[in-house]
Write a protein that holds these residues in place. Structure first.
Motif, PDB file in Angstrom:
ATOM      1  N   TYR B  15       0.806  -1.237   0.000  1.00  0.00           N
ATOM      2  CA  TYR B  15       0.000   0.000   0.000  1.00  0.00           C
ATOM      3  C   TYR B  15       0.832   1.276   0.000  1.00  0.00           C
ATOM      4  O   TYR B  15       0.285   2.371  -0.156  1.00  0.00           O
ATOM      5  N   GLY B  16       2.153   1.155   0.218  1.00  0.00           N
ATOM      6  CA  GLY B  16       2.990   2.344   0.257  1.00  0.00           C
ATOM      7  C   GLY B  16       3.117   2.901   1.671  1.00  0.00           C
ATOM      8  O   GLY B  16       2.686   2.275   2.642  1.00  0.00           O
ATOM      9  N   ALA B  17       3.678   4.104   1.751  1.00  0.00           N
ATOM     10  CA  ALA B  17       4.022   4.670   3.057  1.00  0.00           C
ATOM     11  C   ALA B  17       2.866   5.423   3.717  1.00  0.00           C
ATOM     12  O   ALA B  17       2.915   5.699   4.914  1.00  0.00           O
ATOM     13  N   GLU B  47      11.536   3.809   2.056  1.00  0.00           N
ATOM     14  CA  GLU B  47      11.657   3.207   0.717  1.00  0.00           C
ATOM     15  C   GLU B  47      10.321   3.283  -0.028  1.00  0.00           C
ATOM     16  O   GLU B  47      10.271   3.643  -1.201  1.00  0.00           O
ATOM     17  N   ALA B  48       9.244   2.976   0.690  1.00  0.00           N
ATOM     18  CA  ALA B  48       7.911   3.019   0.068  1.00  0.00           C
ATOM     19  C   ALA B  48       7.527   4.456  -0.291  1.00  0.00           C
ATOM     20  O   ALA B  48       6.902   4.710  -1.324  1.00  0.00           O
ATOM     21  N   GLN B  50       9.493   6.864  -1.227  1.00  0.00           N
ATOM     22  CA  GLN B  50      10.191   7.283  -2.462  1.00  0.00           C
ATOM     23  C   GLN B  50       9.368   6.903  -3.686  1.00  0.00           C
ATOM     24  O   GLN B  50       9.208   7.687  -4.616  1.00  0.00           O
ATOM     25  N   LEU B  51       8.859   5.687  -3.672  1.00  0.00           N
ATOM     26  CA  LEU B  51       8.058   5.233  -4.818  1.00  0.00           C
ATOM     27  C   LEU B  51       6.732   6.008  -4.873  1.00  0.00           C
ATOM     28  O   LEU B  51       6.304   6.422  -5.959  1.00  0.00           O
ATOM     29  N   ASP B  52       6.106   6.223  -3.718  1.00  0.00           N
ATOM     30  CA  ASP B  52       4.847   6.992  -3.692  1.00  0.00           C
ATOM     31  C   ASP B  52       5.043   8.358  -4.347  1.00  0.00           C
ATOM     32  O   ASP B  52       4.200   8.813  -5.127  1.00  0.00           O
ATOM     33  N   ALA B  54       7.247   9.314  -6.513  1.00  0.00           N
ATOM     34  CA  ALA B  54       7.418   9.191  -7.977  1.00  0.00           C
ATOM     35  C   ALA B  54       6.061   8.926  -8.638  1.00  0.00           C
ATOM     36  O   ALA B  54       5.729   9.553  -9.656  1.00  0.00           O
ATOM     37  N   LEU B  55       5.260   8.045  -8.048  1.00  0.00           N
ATOM     38  CA  LEU B  55       3.941   7.720  -8.637  1.00  0.00           C
ATOM     39  C   LEU B  55       3.060   8.972  -8.721  1.00  0.00           C
ATOM     40  O   LEU B  55       2.316   9.156  -9.683  1.00  0.00           O
ATOM     41  N   ASP B  56       3.177   9.828  -7.716  1.00  0.00           N
ATOM     42  CA  ASP B  56       2.328  11.033  -7.690  1.00  0.00           C
ATOM     43  C   ASP B  56       2.680  12.028  -8.799  1.00  0.00           C
ATOM     44  O   ASP B  56       1.907  12.959  -9.062  1.00  0.00           O
ATOM     45  N   LEU B  57       3.817  11.845  -9.424  1.00  0.00           N
ATOM     46  CA  LEU B  57       4.196  12.763 -10.516  1.00  0.00           C
ATOM     47  C   LEU B  57       3.505  12.404 -11.827  1.00  0.00           C
ATOM     48  O   LEU B  57       3.579  13.161 -12.797  1.00  0.00           O
ATOM     49  N   TRP B  58       2.865  11.280 -11.876  1.00  0.00           N
ATOM     50  CA  TRP B  58       2.110  10.894 -13.088  1.00  0.00           C
ATOM     51  C   TRP B  58       0.738  11.532 -12.982  1.00  0.00           C
ATOM     52  O   TRP B  58      -0.117  11.063 -12.236  1.00  0.00           O
ATOM     53  N   ARG B  59       0.572  12.620 -13.696  1.00  0.00           N
ATOM     54  CA  ARG B  59      -0.646  13.412 -13.553  1.00  0.00           C
ATOM     55  C   ARG B  59      -1.755  12.868 -14.458  1.00  0.00           C
ATOM     56  O   ARG B  59      -1.488  12.442 -15.577  1.00  0.00           O
ATOM     57  N   PRO B  60      -2.994  12.937 -13.974  1.00  0.00           N
ATOM     58  CA  PRO B  60      -4.122  12.477 -14.804  1.00  0.00           C
ATOM     59  C   PRO B  60      -4.493  13.541 -15.829  1.00  0.00           C
ATOM     60  O   PRO B  60      -4.088  14.703 -15.690  1.00  0.00           O
TER      61      PRO B  60
END
Lengths: 180, 146
Positions: B15-17, B47-48, B50-52, B54-60
């Protein structure tokens, strides 16, 4: 029975043709379902078509909605995902020479070039994931659905959902390592 | 499910951080474990996270106003009332005139068509016309807003 549904009262007013309720429901749900379709399909134009089609079903169903049977948001997610899978299936049937257009990240000057680049890389890495892993991450991370709702929509157990999420995130971490 | 360091790490991997995304039933136990063993678990969270990020930079995709208006235009429309009160109000007739006309027309109509058809006419206007002009104004005025 489900917990009280925050959308039910609005839906009842939509069924009566209340224009303010229609606008409220669109303001509440359109960005959400466009995000879902955009990320599932990686194609803004196709996502807009799906969003319109999903709303046609909402308008048709509003007068027949039975309170307490299901959560409207969960139902809507399922409708959008089914429409997306129809399109993905059709897309697979046509040989694609080029990868689909990725969702426009909408460059934000404050975030800088690096952020926009990373966003694009995330889109590419997500598109490369197996469909079910991608769907699980989109539902839980981006749509912020609870694990129970996401598992329900996907028709899997919560354990299976967690496994899909963990495998998907592991693959993403490996793909994005240079950018993080 | 008992919260162990392994379960905690599995939750961060899935689920991430952001604990708000974790299963509700496990959040309190996870917080208690975090208080007991902060060092090991902080690493998993970091660590989680960091990935969260990065994922949030993918804008809808943004909602275009043309799409919003097309969706709204296809929505169900409220049905307008089609009785007397529905078309008298837009004419801008005064309350007295509206009430008097309605009463006159209705009594005339009753004389020619018999009781059955009179009952099909707008009963709100009949009531208003016989009760007084002020009430007629209220009812005629409200017809358009239904």
């Amino acid at each position: 029975m489900v917990e009280s549904d925050p959308d039910e009262a609005l839906l009842a007013r939509v069924a009566e043709g209340d224009p303010a309720a229609v606008r409220s429901l669109v303001a509440r749900k359109l960005p959400r379902i466009l995000s879902l379709a955009g990320r599932m399909l990686g194609d803004t134009s196709a996502a807009e078509d799906v969003a319109q089609e999903a709303f046609l079903r909402v308008w048709k169903m509003a007068g027949q909605w039975i309170p307490g049977r299901a959560r409207f948001d969960t139902w809507l997610h399922r409708v959008v995902l089914n429409l997306c899978y129809d399109r993905l299936r059709r897309r697979r049937e046509i040989t694609i020479a080029d990868p689909p257009e990725q969702a426009d990240e909408g460059a934000d000057p404050d975030r800088g070039l690096h952020a926009a680049d990373t966003g694009r890389l995330v889109g590419v890495a997500m598109a490369a994931l197996p469909e079910r892993q991608r769907e699980a991450i989109i539902l839980c991370h981006y749509q912020e659905l609870s694990n129970i709702d996401a598992a329900d929509i996907m028709g899997v157990s919560v354990d299976a959902l967690e496994s899909l999420l963990a495998r998907g995130r592991r693959a993403l971490r490996a793909a994005l390592a240079p950018a993080m | 499910m008992t919260m162990t360091p392994n379960r905690f790490k599995h939750l961060t991997e899935a689920y991430g951080a952001d604990v708000a995304r974790w299963p509700k039933a496990e959040r309190a136990d996870a917080a208690a474990l975090m208080a007991d063993e902060p060092t090991i678990l902080r690493e998993a969270l970091s660590e989680a996270n960091q990935l969260d990020e990065a994922l949030d930079l993918w804008r809808p995709p943004e909602v275009r106003s043309a799409l919003r208006e097309a969706v709204v235009a296809a929505a169900p429309k409220r049905r307008r009332r089609t009785g007397w009160s529905g078309w008298l109000a837009p004419l801008g007739l005064g309350a007295g005139l509206a009430g008097a006309c309605a009463a006159g027309v209705l009594f005339g109509a009753a004389g020619f068509t018999g009781v059955g058809q009179t009952q099909a006419l707008d009963t709100d206007v009949i009531t208003a016309a016989t009760a007084g002009y002020d009430n007629a104004a209220d009812i005629v005025g409200s017809g358009d807003a239904v």
